[in-house]
Scaffold this active site. Structure first.
Site, short mmCIF file in Angstrom:
data_model
loop_
_atom_site.label_atom_id
_atom_site.label_comp_id
_atom_site.label_asym_id
_atom_site.label_seq_id
_atom_site.Cartn_x
_atom_site.Cartn_y
_atom_site.Cartn_z
N HIS A 94 26.20 74.26 60.49
CA HIS A 94 24.64 74.53 60.44
C HIS A 94 23.86 74.78 58.82
O HIS A 94 22.70 75.16 58.49
CB HIS A 94 24.65 76.09 61.38
CG HIS A 94 25.69 76.63 60.91
ND1 HIS A 94 26.16 77.48 60.53
CD2 HIS A 94 24.91 78.38 60.33
CE1 HIS A 94 27.17 78.95 60.01
NE2 HIS A 94 25.37 78.97 59.32
N ASP A 230 32.25 73.34 63.59
CA ASP A 230 30.86 73.93 62.45
C ASP A 230 31.08 73.86 61.34
O ASP A 230 31.38 74.11 60.38
CB ASP A 230 30.46 75.21 62.46
CG ASP A 230 29.24 75.69 61.94
OD1 ASP A 230 28.12 74.79 61.75
OD2 ASP A 230 28.43 76.70 62.40
N SER A 668 28.10 81.94 55.32
CA SER A 668 28.86 80.59 56.07
C SER A 668 29.23 79.43 54.88
O SER A 668 28.45 79.12 54.11
CB SER A 668 27.18 79.94 56.82
OG SER A 668 27.16 80.61 57.82
N1 ARG Z 1 25.12 82.88 63.47
C1 ARG Z 1 25.58 81.98 62.43
C2 ARG Z 1 24.93 82.10 61.10
O1 ARG Z 1 24.20 82.98 60.77
C3 ARG Z 1 24.69 80.41 62.59
C4 ARG Z 1 24.88 79.55 63.72
C5 ARG Z 1 24.45 78.57 63.55
N2 ARG Z 1 24.89 77.58 64.75
C6 ARG Z 1 23.47 78.03 65.75
N3 ARG Z 1 24.45 77.26 67.22
N4 ARG Z 1 22.97 78.43 66.07
O2 ARG Z 1 25.16 82.33 59.87
#
Ligand code: ARG
Length: 733
Positions: A94, A230, A668
């Site tokens: 992501h 991811d 991330s």
């Molecule tokens: N919740 C994650 C973050 O804030 C992002 C994940 C991205 N994946 C998704 N399915 N949107 O870093």
């Protein structure tokens, strides 16, 4: 967790503590303070590296492998780590998402199908991306706060601080190619200098298809149990002479890092030591209970409701047109991520004891403050003052936020109209300013292709109309910007307000120079006052800006007050809890968090395991739901149980695991590292049951979700056969 772009902050300028030895898990610590504050305890938990091997300015160390991912303009959004001698960089899928979507077309669809460069020649340049490495961190508090006391007036304080910061930055950049910044910590209690080395040539190397990299989609996002691969792979390049390169150059060579992370496929067990180094974006751990209630009752609901309208409109069109889906995937993903986070924050502020915990601490603080005259003078009313400031802030926020979101998220073109408003003054003397007007329009014309690159007029129209209707439904007439009564309802008469809006929308999308590239180009080639004045979108934008002052005033007043009060309260808390070791709020600077691999019990009667396996992917498979499609090649290897050396002792393939490290958006892509300094996975998410984690930490309920290094390597190696990458890595068992 990718940093949610400060969607709202770009429109207007919004702790816990530990006992003498800090607790593990909680805290995003400054790496230059580790030796002094945390190292003893890290050792006890299982850290085998020396403090110098983690952070040193004298020789290479862990921090030299940890990079921040930034836009070409330098705004940071994620973390990546160097995993080979040749500058290979791992980050989340992501985090690579924007690059992957930008490089994808319906013919070369790397988002849906994945991509693996078979050689360095096949690595794809990403000119919108740069990465940075921290060279050193210095405490410059004494210099910045010299001559400033509690009595210094706010504006004088701001001026002095600003000047000192500027001077320190200039000094740090003298005679080198570094970038530097001074960052405020503890809401202005301390200041630190960060010196950075910047690399502008970053290339995309590989990623699995979204059905692995984003498996589970928005349904599973922010949730455990998780089965998302991811990750994505990039490479950092440098000039042939070994210096960082500002931009892509075909002669550049792979970066020779000071340090790279070995990768362990030995696996993790509950209780194992873990640390995460990365660039957490922002937290508000010193926020008072009134601030939490403000978020719960005003800020978050306003943002979530408006974003829901926008996301709904986008999704309808993305679902039926692949070009639209690719063009909007990145924007949609980041808005949807924020939507779920802010909604979850509301839910947890309502369902958990987070606010109560703050209230208890505030009661104790108040008692302490009242107990002595000098404290009473400094801190006796700060909480009451915060309470009343937040109370007047709520509605003002809703008013301001809704109009800001209407402008920034309603139509893609509204912000572009603002760029053109300077013409308004030039047209006051159309003949006299003819040269100026022509020069302005010629320059504007340069940006036109970019403006329409991902523009889909029907989606834009649908979104704008719904957002306008959402605005009038939410904000009562007497609180709206005057543009509605003075412009839309006056010039586009209808039986109802909705009908007026619909007429306005029709005018915008049939007449405005902005909603059609040819109309805009024609105008720029022959600019004239009449067309400018009669343009409905320009007229609307002008009317909004002409009438926004009262809303701004109502908003900025309490905002400034709160900022000062929070500084005082934070200072008071640190005095109140003299024996506690505080860590500063996240602010996109390099931090380290340490803890252990940990399961959790989300609610009564339920206990979550710390590890998931590939079986869970097969369990979740649903060929009819795009979020849960499983690639057939994965199913083939699953059926053959072809897990290679990446299976654990049970013979099964791990996918994700939990730890109790303290991270937030911006982390991330950060490496999660074992006691020996080896990569065991990549951090990528937080958990639903404690989505108020930016405001208060919970050792019981808050977890970091990591993708296991064994799954990452299995996907690269066994599933997609990218042996060229595997051979480059330093894999250890
Ligand atoms: N919740 C994650 C973050 O804030 C992002 C994940 C991205 N994946 C998704 N399915 N949107 O870093």
């Amino acid at each position: 967790m990718k940093r949610i772009s400060t969607l709202l902050l770009c429109l207007f300028a919004g702790a816990l503590w530990l006992n003498a030895t800090p607790e593990p898990d909680e805290g995003m610590w400054l790496p230059n303070k580790i030796a002094q504050l945390n190292y003893g305890q890290m050792q006890k938990l299982g850290c085998k590296l020396t403090a110098e091997e983690i952070y040193s300015i004298n020789h290479s160390c862990l921090k030299d492998a940890i990079f921040q991912l930034q836009s070409a303009e330098g705004s940071g959004f994620c973390t990546g780590e160097i995993v080979s001698k040749e500058g290979l960089l791992f980050t989340n899928h992501h985090c690579g998402y924007e690059s992957i979507t930008k490089l994808s077309t319906t013919e070369h669809n790397y988002l849906d199908n994945g991509y693996w460069a078979k050689s360095k020649e096949e690595e794809l340049s990403c000119p919108w991306l740069r990465v940075s490495r921290v060279v050193r961190i210095d405490d410059v508090t004494d210099r910045v706060l010299k001559g400033i006391t509690n009595e210094t007036p706010e504006n004088e304080r701001a001026k002095k601080v600003g000047e000192a910061m500027k001077e320190i930055i200039e000094e740090a950049k003298k005679g080198n190619d570094y970038e530097a910044s001074v960052e405020e910590m503890y809401k202005g209690g301390e200041y630190y200098l960060f010196v950075y080395e910047i690399f502008g040539d970053v290339r995309f190397v590989g990623a699995p298809p979204s059905s692995i990299g984003k498996f589970g989609g928005d349904t599973d996002n922010w949730m455990w149990p998780r089965h998302t691969g991811d990750f994505s792979v990039f490479r950092v390049y440098m000039s042939p002479d070994g210096k960082p390169s500002k931009e892509y150059n075909k002669d550049n060579v792979p970066y020779k890092p000071l340090h790279h992370l070995p990768i362990s496929i030995k696996g993790v067990k509950e209780g194992d030591f873990t640390m995460i180094m990365g660039y957490p974006g922002s937290t508000e751990r010193f926020l008072c209970s009134y601030g939490m209630k403000y978020k719960r009752d005003w800020y978050n609901p306003s943002a979530v409701n408006a974003l829901g309208v926008k996301l709904g409109a986008m999704k309808e069109d993305m679902d039926v047109d692949d070009n639209i889906r690719l063009a909007m995937a990145d924007t949609y993903a980041s808005l949807a991520n924020g939507y779920k986070l802010w909604g979850g924050e509301i839910a947890t502020l309502k369902s958990t004891n987070a606010i109560q915990l703050k209230e208890e601490e505030e009661a104790a603080f108040q008692k302490w403050a009242n107990a002595n005259d000098s404290r009473k003078k400094l801190y006796g009313t700060v909480l009451d003052d915060l309470k009343s400031a937040y109370e007047s802030y709520g509605q003002a926020t809703e008013d301001m936020l809704l109009i800001s979101l209407l402008l920034s998220q309603g139509s893609d073109m509204t912000m572009n109209t603002l760029q053109m408003l300077p013409l308004s003054r030039m047209f006051e003397d159309e003949k006299g300013n003819a040269d100026q007007i022509k020069a302005f329009c010629d320059e504007f014309a340069q940006g036109v292709d970019e403006m329409y690159k991902n523009y889909y007029v029907n989606t834009d129209k649908k979104t704008f109309e719904r957002m306008l209707n959402h605005y009038i439904k939410t904000i009562p007439a007497e609180r709206r910007v005057s543009a509605f009564s003075d412009y839309i309802f006056k010039n586009f008469k209808g039986k109802t307000e909705e009908e007026s809006i619909s007429k306005f929308i029709n005018a915008v999308y049939t007449k405005s120079i902005f909603t059609d590239k040819n109309r805009l180009n024609a105008f720029l080639a022959k600019p004239n006052k009449k067309a400018f004045d009669s343009d409905p979108l320009l007229a609307f934008a002008k009317a909004v800006y002409g009438g926004i002052m009262p809303l701004q005033m109502a908003f900025v007043g309490p905002m400034n007050k709160i900022e000062t009060l929070e500084r005082v309260y934070t200072q008071g808390l640190r005095e109140f809890e003299k024996d506690r070791v505080f860590y500063p709020d996240a602010n996109s600077t390099l931090r380290l968090t340490y803890g252990t691999v940990q399961s959790y019990a989300p609610r009564d009667g339920v206990k979550y395991k710390y590890l998931t396996y590939i079986d869970g992917i097969i369990e979740k498979e649903n060929p009819n739901d795009p979020e849960f499609v499983v690639p057939k090649e994965l199913k083939e290897l699953y059926n053959k149980k072809q897990f290679g050396r990446y299976a654990d002792e049970t013979g099964n393939l791990p996918v994700c695991f939990l730890s109790d490290n303290d991270i937030t958006g911006g982390n991330s892509g950060s490496p999660i590292i074992n006691g020996k300094g080896e990569l065991i996975g990549l951090a990528f998410d937080g958990n639903w049951e404690w989505l108020c984690s930016n405001l208060i930490f919970s050792p019981e309920m808050q977890r970091t979700i990591n993708v296991d290094a064994r799954y990452v390597l299995w996907v690269i190696d066994e599933l997609y056969g990218a042996k060229n990458l595997i051979n480059e890595l330093d894999i250890r068992k």
